[in-house]
Design a protein around this motif. Sequence first.
Motif, mmCIF file in Angstrom:
data_model
loop_
_atom_site.group_PDB
_atom_site.id
_atom_site.type_symbol
_atom_site.label_atom_id
_atom_site.label_comp_id
_atom_site.label_asym_id
_atom_site.label_seq_id
_atom_site.Cartn_x
_atom_site.Cartn_y
_atom_site.Cartn_z
ATOM 1 N N ASN A 125 -44.825 5.462 92.873
ATOM 2 C CA ASN A 125 -45.175 4.496 91.827
ATOM 3 C C ASN A 125 -45.371 3.103 92.411
ATOM 4 O O ASN A 125 -46.311 2.394 92.042
ATOM 5 C CB ASN A 125 -44.095 4.459 90.740
ATOM 6 C CG ASN A 125 -44.035 5.731 89.928
ATOM 7 O OD1 ASN A 125 -44.986 6.501 89.892
ATOM 8 N ND2 ASN A 125 -42.908 5.970 89.301
ATOM 9 N N SER A 126 -44.495 2.710 93.321
ATOM 10 C CA SER A 126 -44.614 1.396 93.968
ATOM 11 C C SER A 126 -45.895 1.303 94.787
ATOM 12 O O SER A 126 -46.575 0.272 94.777
ATOM 13 C CB SER A 126 -43.410 1.129 94.869
ATOM 14 O OG SER A 126 -42.243 1.032 94.111
ATOM 15 N N ALA A 127 -46.212 2.381 95.518
ATOM 16 C CA ALA A 127 -47.429 2.393 96.330
ATOM 17 C C ALA A 127 -48.672 2.300 95.453
ATOM 18 O O ALA A 127 -49.618 1.560 95.767
ATOM 19 C CB ALA A 127 -47.476 3.655 97.202
ATOM 20 N N VAL A 128 -48.682 3.012 94.336
ATOM 21 C CA VAL A 128 -49.819 2.979 93.416
ATOM 22 C C VAL A 128 -49.952 1.578 92.820
ATOM 23 O O VAL A 128 -51.053 1.015 92.754
ATOM 24 C CB VAL A 128 -49.672 4.047 92.306
ATOM 25 C CG1 VAL A 128 -50.692 3.837 91.194
ATOM 26 C CG2 VAL A 128 -49.817 5.442 92.898
ATOM 27 N N THR A 129 -48.841 0.993 92.414
ATOM 28 C CA THR A 129 -48.858 -0.360 91.855
ATOM 29 C C THR A 129 -49.347 -1.363 92.895
ATOM 30 O O THR A 129 -50.191 -2.230 92.604
ATOM 31 C CB THR A 129 -47.457 -0.758 91.355
ATOM 32 O OG1 THR A 129 -47.061 0.162 90.341
ATOM 33 C CG2 THR A 129 -47.437 -2.159 90.800
ATOM 34 N N SER A 130 -48.844 -1.248 94.113
ATOM 35 C CA SER A 130 -49.246 -2.146 95.195
ATOM 36 C C SER A 130 -50.743 -2.035 95.470
ATOM 37 O O SER A 130 -51.444 -3.047 95.613
ATOM 38 C CB SER A 130 -48.437 -1.819 96.444
ATOM 39 O OG SER A 130 -48.853 -2.591 97.525
ATOM 40 N N LEU A 131 -51.236 -0.801 95.555
ATOM 41 C CA LEU A 131 -52.657 -0.573 95.785
ATOM 42 C C LEU A 131 -53.474 -1.152 94.637
ATOM 43 O O LEU A 131 -54.488 -1.824 94.867
ATOM 44 C CB LEU A 131 -52.931 0.926 95.940
ATOM 45 C CG LEU A 131 -54.399 1.309 96.147
ATOM 46 C CD1 LEU A 131 -54.865 0.867 97.530
ATOM 47 C CD2 LEU A 131 -54.590 2.796 95.963
ATOM 48 N N GLY A 132 -53.040 -0.886 93.425
ATOM 49 C CA GLY A 132 -53.765 -1.393 92.259
ATOM 50 C C GLY A 132 -53.858 -2.907 92.254
ATOM 51 O O GLY A 132 -54.923 -3.477 91.986
ATOM 52 N N GLN A 133 -52.767 -3.555 92.575
ATOM 53 C CA GLN A 133 -52.756 -5.018 92.573
ATOM 54 C C GLN A 133 -53.541 -5.592 93.757
ATOM 55 O O GLN A 133 -54.300 -6.551 93.604
ATOM 56 C CB GLN A 133 -51.320 -5.530 92.592
ATOM 57 C CG GLN A 133 -50.588 -5.260 91.294
ATOM 58 C CD GLN A 133 -49.103 -5.593 91.365
ATOM 59 O OE1 GLN A 133 -48.541 -5.781 92.440
ATOM 60 N NE2 GLN A 133 -48.462 -5.632 90.200
ATOM 61 N N SER A 134 -53.353 -5.020 94.939
ATOM 62 C CA SER A 134 -53.991 -5.583 96.131
ATOM 63 C C SER A 134 -55.496 -5.345 96.169
ATOM 64 O O SER A 134 -56.239 -6.154 96.720
ATOM 65 C CB SER A 134 -53.338 -5.034 97.398
ATOM 66 O OG SER A 134 -53.605 -3.653 97.541
#
Length: 163
Positions: A125-134
């Motif tokens: 979930n953190s990786a998906v959120t990070s990718l989405g934001q970046s």
Amino acid sequence: MKALVHILFALALISFTVISQAGSKVGYVQMKLVMQSQQSLDVGKKLMAEFKPRNAELEKFRKQIQDKEATLEKDAANLSQRDLLAKRQEIEYLKIDFDRKKNRQHEDFLLRKQEELNNFQNNVNSAVTSLGQSEGYDLILYNTGGYIGAKVDVTDRVLKLLK
């Protein structure tokens, strides 16, 4: 329940279509690939290593019970009825104790497995959120999906972030 899943999936597809038409950036993560990734396999290896000593201890205990049974079979002809009964009862108690320990270990393993899966899911979930934001995604779907085109599949980038 199935109807609810189909309705939610239809709503997701409708949302996907609306967002896509608005020029938004959309991505999809194939959870099957994530769960087969090296990071996921490492979680399994970690659990196996953690429980290896307890498995060895249980195996040793099982072997002791088998040895006692073999010894009793050999010596049964030389024992009185009372001694034979006492030794059989002792073995039965050991078997009950073994089953109790085995069940406790299984329950402990399932709890630890769930903890590790939850931690892994939180990392995903953190990786998906990070990718989405970046990378400026407006929507990243995972866990469900019908047809997902290659242009929206961001699974490889999520796996890189998990490392």
